[in-house]
Enzyme design. Structure first.
Site, PDB file in Angstrom:
ATOM      1  N   LYS A   1      -0.119   6.438  -5.400  1.00  0.00           N
ATOM      2  CA  LYS A   1       0.947   5.534  -5.847  1.00  0.00           C
ATOM      3  C   LYS A   1       0.584   4.063  -5.621  1.00  0.00           C
ATOM      4  O   LYS A   1       0.851   3.222  -6.467  1.00  0.00           O
ATOM      5  CB  LYS A   1       2.240   5.842  -5.083  1.00  0.00           C
ATOM      6  CG  LYS A   1       3.027   7.007  -5.654  1.00  0.00           C
ATOM      7  CD  LYS A   1       4.366   7.056  -4.973  1.00  0.00           C
ATOM      8  CE  LYS A   1       5.260   8.120  -5.560  1.00  0.00           C
ATOM      9  NZ  LYS A   1       6.469   8.297  -4.760  1.00  0.00           N
TER      10      LYS A   1
ATOM     11  N   TYR B   1      -5.512  -6.202 -17.788  1.00  0.00           N
ATOM     12  CA  TYR B   1      -4.719  -7.445 -17.692  1.00  0.00           C
ATOM     13  C   TYR B   1      -5.599  -8.660 -17.995  1.00  0.00           C
ATOM     14  O   TYR B   1      -5.149  -9.637 -18.585  1.00  0.00           O
ATOM     15  CB  TYR B   1      -4.064  -7.581 -16.309  1.00  0.00           C
ATOM     16  CG  TYR B   1      -2.718  -6.882 -16.216  1.00  0.00           C
ATOM     17  CD1 TYR B   1      -2.603  -5.503 -16.412  1.00  0.00           C
ATOM     18  CD2 TYR B   1      -1.551  -7.590 -15.933  1.00  0.00           C
ATOM     19  CE1 TYR B   1      -1.387  -4.853 -16.332  1.00  0.00           C
ATOM     20  CE2 TYR B   1      -0.318  -6.942 -15.849  1.00  0.00           C
ATOM     21  CZ  TYR B   1      -0.247  -5.577 -16.053  1.00  0.00           C
ATOM     22  OH  TYR B   1       0.967  -4.941 -15.976  1.00  0.00           O
TER      23      TYR B   1
ATOM     24  N   GLY C   1      -2.941  -4.896   7.572  1.00  0.00           N
ATOM     25  CA  GLY C   1      -4.022  -3.919   7.738  1.00  0.00           C
ATOM     26  C   GLY C   1      -5.232  -4.548   8.405  1.00  0.00           C
ATOM     27  O   GLY C   1      -5.263  -5.763   8.653  1.00  0.00           O
TER      28      GLY C   1
ATOM     29  N   ASP D   1       3.773  -5.473   3.700  1.00  0.00           N
ATOM     30  CA  ASP D   1       3.181  -4.255   4.264  1.00  0.00           C
ATOM     31  C   ASP D   1       4.269  -3.263   4.623  1.00  0.00           C
ATOM     32  O   ASP D   1       5.336  -3.660   5.081  1.00  0.00           O
ATOM     33  CB  ASP D   1       2.349  -4.616   5.516  1.00  0.00           C
ATOM     34  CG  ASP D   1       1.247  -3.613   5.770  1.00  0.00           C
ATOM     35  OD1 ASP D   1       1.556  -2.441   6.021  1.00  0.00           O
ATOM     36  OD2 ASP D   1       0.069  -4.005   5.701  1.00  0.00           O
TER      37      ASP D   1
ATOM     38  N   ARG E   1     -12.754   6.977  10.716  1.00  0.00           N
ATOM     39  CA  ARG E   1     -14.033   6.460  10.231  1.00  0.00           C
ATOM     40  C   ARG E   1     -15.044   6.509  11.382  1.00  0.00           C
ATOM     41  O   ARG E   1     -14.671   6.470  12.559  1.00  0.00           O
ATOM     42  CB  ARG E   1     -13.858   5.051   9.674  1.00  0.00           C
ATOM     43  CG  ARG E   1     -13.218   5.088   8.294  1.00  0.00           C
ATOM     44  CD  ARG E   1     -13.006   3.729   7.687  1.00  0.00           C
ATOM     45  NE  ARG E   1     -11.714   3.188   8.020  1.00  0.00           N
ATOM     46  CZ  ARG E   1     -11.112   2.204   7.341  1.00  0.00           C
ATOM     47  NH1 ARG E   1     -11.684   1.683   6.291  1.00  0.00           N
ATOM     48  NH2 ARG E   1      -9.934   1.753   7.716  1.00  0.00           N
TER      49      ARG E   1
ATOM     50  N   GLY F   1      -1.203   0.168   8.621  1.00  0.00           N
ATOM     51  CA  GLY F   1      -1.393  -1.117   9.294  1.00  0.00           C
ATOM     52  C   GLY F   1      -0.446  -1.249  10.473  1.00  0.00           C
ATOM     53  O   GLY F   1       0.275  -0.312  10.804  1.00  0.00           O
TER      54      GLY F   1
ATOM     55  N   TYR G   1      -8.335   8.800  -3.518  1.00  0.00           N
ATOM     56  CA  TYR G   1      -8.724   7.417  -3.204  1.00  0.00           C
ATOM     57  C   TYR G   1      -9.661   6.860  -4.280  1.00  0.00           C
ATOM     58  O   TYR G   1      -9.401   5.806  -4.855  1.00  0.00           O
ATOM     59  CB  TYR G   1      -9.397   7.406  -1.835  1.00  0.00           C
ATOM     60  CG  TYR G   1      -9.785   6.029  -1.334  1.00  0.00           C
ATOM     61  CD1 TYR G   1      -8.813   5.068  -1.065  1.00  0.00           C
ATOM     62  CD2 TYR G   1     -11.116   5.700  -1.098  1.00  0.00           C
ATOM     63  CE1 TYR G   1      -9.169   3.814  -0.580  1.00  0.00           C
ATOM     64  CE2 TYR G   1     -11.482   4.456  -0.604  1.00  0.00           C
ATOM     65  CZ  TYR G   1     -10.511   3.516  -0.341  1.00  0.00           C
ATOM     66  OH  TYR G   1     -10.863   2.274   0.139  1.00  0.00           O
TER      67      TYR G   1
ATOM     68  N   ASP H   1       7.552  -1.483   0.740  1.00  0.00           N
ATOM     69  CA  ASP H   1       6.586  -0.595   0.090  1.00  0.00           C
ATOM     70  C   ASP H   1       6.400  -1.121  -1.338  1.00  0.00           C
ATOM     71  O   ASP H   1       7.344  -1.092  -2.139  1.00  0.00           O
ATOM     72  CB  ASP H   1       7.170   0.825   0.089  1.00  0.00           C
ATOM     73  CG  ASP H   1       6.232   1.836  -0.575  1.00  0.00           C
ATOM     74  OD1 ASP H   1       5.341   1.414  -1.334  1.00  0.00           O
ATOM     75  OD2 ASP H   1       6.415   3.038  -0.338  1.00  0.00           O
TER      76      ASP H   1
HETATM   77  P1  NAD Z   1      -5.844  -0.575   6.364  1.00  0.00           P
HETATM   78  O1  NAD Z   1      -5.206   0.756   6.220  1.00  0.00           O
HETATM   79  O2  NAD Z   1      -6.026  -1.111   7.735  1.00  0.00           O
HETATM   80  O3  NAD Z   1      -5.064  -1.668   5.479  1.00  0.00           O
HETATM   81  C1  NAD Z   1      -4.283  -1.339   4.356  1.00  0.00           C
HETATM   82  C2  NAD Z   1      -2.890  -1.883   4.545  1.00  0.00           C
HETATM   83  O4  NAD Z   1      -2.104  -1.568   3.389  1.00  0.00           O
HETATM   84  C3  NAD Z   1      -2.154  -1.288   5.753  1.00  0.00           C
HETATM   85  O5  NAD Z   1      -1.607  -2.324   6.543  1.00  0.00           O
HETATM   86  C4  NAD Z   1      -1.064  -0.430   5.118  1.00  0.00           C
HETATM   87  O6  NAD Z   1       0.071  -0.294   5.947  1.00  0.00           O
HETATM   88  C5  NAD Z   1      -0.804  -1.193   3.825  1.00  0.00           C
HETATM   89  N1  NAD Z   1      -0.184  -0.384   2.770  1.00  0.00           N
HETATM   90  C6  NAD Z   1      -0.597   0.808   2.298  1.00  0.00           C
HETATM   91  N2  NAD Z   1       0.222   1.255   1.329  1.00  0.00           N
HETATM   92  C7  NAD Z   1       1.183   0.310   1.173  1.00  0.00           C
HETATM   93  C8  NAD Z   1       2.316   0.180   0.332  1.00  0.00           C
HETATM   94  N3  NAD Z   1       2.642   1.141  -0.548  1.00  0.00           N
HETATM   95  N4  NAD Z   1       3.082  -0.936   0.429  1.00  0.00           N
HETATM   96  C9  NAD Z   1       2.774  -1.918   1.315  1.00  0.00           C
HETATM   97  N5  NAD Z   1       1.709  -1.847   2.142  1.00  0.00           N
HETATM   98  C10 NAD Z   1       0.919  -0.752   2.081  1.00  0.00           C
HETATM   99  O7  NAD Z   1      -7.266  -0.442   5.620  1.00  0.00           O
HETATM  100  P2  NAD Z   1      -8.480  -1.468   5.493  1.00  0.00           P
HETATM  101  O8  NAD Z   1      -9.707  -0.743   5.907  1.00  0.00           O
HETATM  102  O9  NAD Z   1      -8.181  -2.761   6.125  1.00  0.00           O
HETATM  103  O10 NAD Z   1      -8.548  -1.625   3.915  1.00  0.00           O
HETATM  104  C11 NAD Z   1      -7.945  -2.715   3.235  1.00  0.00           C
HETATM  105  C12 NAD Z   1      -8.320  -2.656   1.769  1.00  0.00           C
HETATM  106  O11 NAD Z   1      -9.738  -2.727   1.616  1.00  0.00           O
HETATM  107  C13 NAD Z   1      -7.868  -1.338   1.120  1.00  0.00           C
HETATM  108  O12 NAD Z   1      -7.437  -1.616  -0.190  1.00  0.00           O
HETATM  109  C14 NAD Z   1      -9.142  -0.525   1.101  1.00  0.00           C
HETATM  110  O13 NAD Z   1      -9.135   0.406   0.053  1.00  0.00           O
HETATM  111  C15 NAD Z   1     -10.200  -1.590   0.903  1.00  0.00           C
HETATM  112  N6  NAD Z   1     -11.498  -1.149   1.423  1.00  0.00           N
HETATM  113  C16 NAD Z   1     -11.745  -1.118   2.759  1.00  0.00           C
HETATM  114  C17 NAD Z   1     -12.988  -0.676   3.207  1.00  0.00           C
HETATM  115  C18 NAD Z   1     -13.355  -0.642   4.677  1.00  0.00           C
HETATM  116  O14 NAD Z   1     -14.491  -0.302   4.996  1.00  0.00           O
HETATM  117  N7  NAD Z   1     -12.479  -1.007   5.585  1.00  0.00           N
HETATM  118  C19 NAD Z   1     -13.965  -0.267   2.291  1.00  0.00           C
HETATM  119  C20 NAD Z   1     -13.649  -0.295   0.948  1.00  0.00           C
HETATM  120  C21 NAD Z   1     -12.426  -0.759   0.513  1.00  0.00           C
END
Ligand code: NAD
Length: 321
Positions: free
Chosen positions: A105, A173, A20, A41, A200, A46, A159, A66
């Site tokens: 999930k 935990y 991601g 991933d 976004r 991603g 979310y 997953d």
């Molecule tokens: P992103 O979508 O680019 O990254 C998330 C990754 O998780 C992706 O590669 C996606 O394919 C993978 N993923 C999702 N569900 C999955 C599953 N069931 N199994 C395996 N892989 C899975 O988003 P991001 O912006 O890089 O966010 C990364 C983390 O940071 C997330 O947990 C998000 O909630 C948190 N976050 C991000 C922001 C932001 O501003 N970017 C803000 C707050 C929190």
């Protein structure tokens, strides 16, 4: 307060969501430190491209799976990990409508899977939480002690509530099993590797400005956000990982911009002549968001370094390329 680097050469780190936007930058920083990194991933949001530059890196393994279905049988998962980072989750507002069940999930079953692995390995566990845990905050700026103002049945709830569940599971935990855990509450972060179509504001505005299309600002544009360049966030996350702090700890920047100011800045930095159009506001869109960074400063010695102009220029260069 300064935190000593704990994870480096010889340490094995498991990271969910490693392909991601934010997690791929965390992977890069861990590889630079000499760690061995295994990323899992399912590419729901991603992309392989985000870690393609590591294809020949022997200390990096990418597993397609997953995590809501448990961890797969894979040789790279056979050995113990020193730290488990749970960063998988779709995170953009457009995902809330498109992937609601996947989000619930990964925040629930996915979190339990990653916590169980950390417990089995006696590894330090870090989870990526969010400023969305504060909902539409009634306290400004938001300290970690604020419990938030979340609509539990609103469109963003899948979310917000899944992250709040993840936090509760992480603390259970920690308290019940004595697991070393850390929760980082991430505020709006931007930078290279964001998807232009992820919904976004920053990638949308840059994409529109580079195409000369109208910039679509929601509402009156007076709502504010503090925006964090990804390098600053990654530094904060690794400081927390290296520390013994449990958190939650906010990570972001304090500099607030209105959406209109952000749109105007992006138009200027892109050298674009796009006009700005005001469009309907999305439901439960928070009016204000700014972290109180007192804990991050005092406990981790965290300080953001990259200002909006500098960070946005780097992001615009990525989108142009
Ligand atoms: P992103 O979508 O680019 O990254 C998330 C990754 O998780 C992706 O590669 C996606 O394919 C993978 N993923 C999702 N569900 C999955 C599953 N069931 N199994 C395996 N892989 C899975 O988003 P991001 O912006 O890089 O966010 C990364 C983390 O940071 C997330 O947990 C998000 O909630 C948190 N976050 C991000 C922001 C932001 O501003 N970017 C803000 C707050 C929190």
């Amino acid at each position: 307060m300064s935190v000593q680097q704990r994870y480096g050469a010889g340490h094995r780190i498991l990271i969910s969501g490693g392909a991601g936007f934010v997690p791929s930058h965390v992977v890069d920083a861990l590889i630079d430190r000499g760690c061995t990194v295994v990323a899992i991933d399912n590419f729901v949001t991603g992309a392989r491209d985000n870690v393609a530059h590591l294809a020949a890196e022997p200390r990096f393994t990418l597993i397609e799976a997953d995590i809501t279905e448990g961890l797969p049988a894979h040789p790279a998962l056979a050995e113990r990990f020193d730290a488990v980072m749970h960063m998988a989750s779709p995170a953009s507002p457009t995902d809330f409508a498109k992937l609601p069940i996947e989000i619930l999930k990964v925040g629930s079953q996915g979190t339990m899977t990653m916590l169980d692995r950390a417990l089995a390995d006696a590894a330090r566990f870090l989870m990526a939480s969010t400023s969305e845990a504060y909902g539409d905050p009634l306290v400004h700026p938001q300290p970690e002690s604020y419990w938030g103002n979340v609509n539990p049945i609103g469109v963003r709830a899948v979310y917000d509530e899944s992250k709040r569940f993840s936090e509760a599971a992480t603390m259970a935990y920690h308290r019940f099993h004595g697991l070393s855990t850390a929760i980082v509450r991430i505020f709006n972060t931007y930078g290279p590797r964001m998807r232009p179509d992820d919904g976004r504001a920053i990638p949308t505005f840059i994409d529109q400005a580079l195409r000369g299309a109208p910039i679509t600002v929601h509402g009156t544009g007076s709502q504010t956000r503090s925006i964090t360049y990804v390098d600053d966030l990654v530094r904060g996350i690794l400081l927390l990982l290296d520390s013994n702090e449990t958190g939650p700890i906010n990570c972001g920047t304090e500099h607030e911009l209105t959406m209109l100011e952000l749109a105007e800045l992006i138009v200027r930095l892109c050298g674009s002549d796009s006009r700005i159009d005001l469009v309907a506001r999305t439901a439960d869109d928070p009016e204000k968001r700014r972290p109180d960074l007192t804990l991050a400063r005092n406990l981790l010695g965290y300080e953001p370094r990259v200002g909006p102009e500098d960070g946005l220029r780097r992001t615009i260069d990525f989108f142009k390329a």
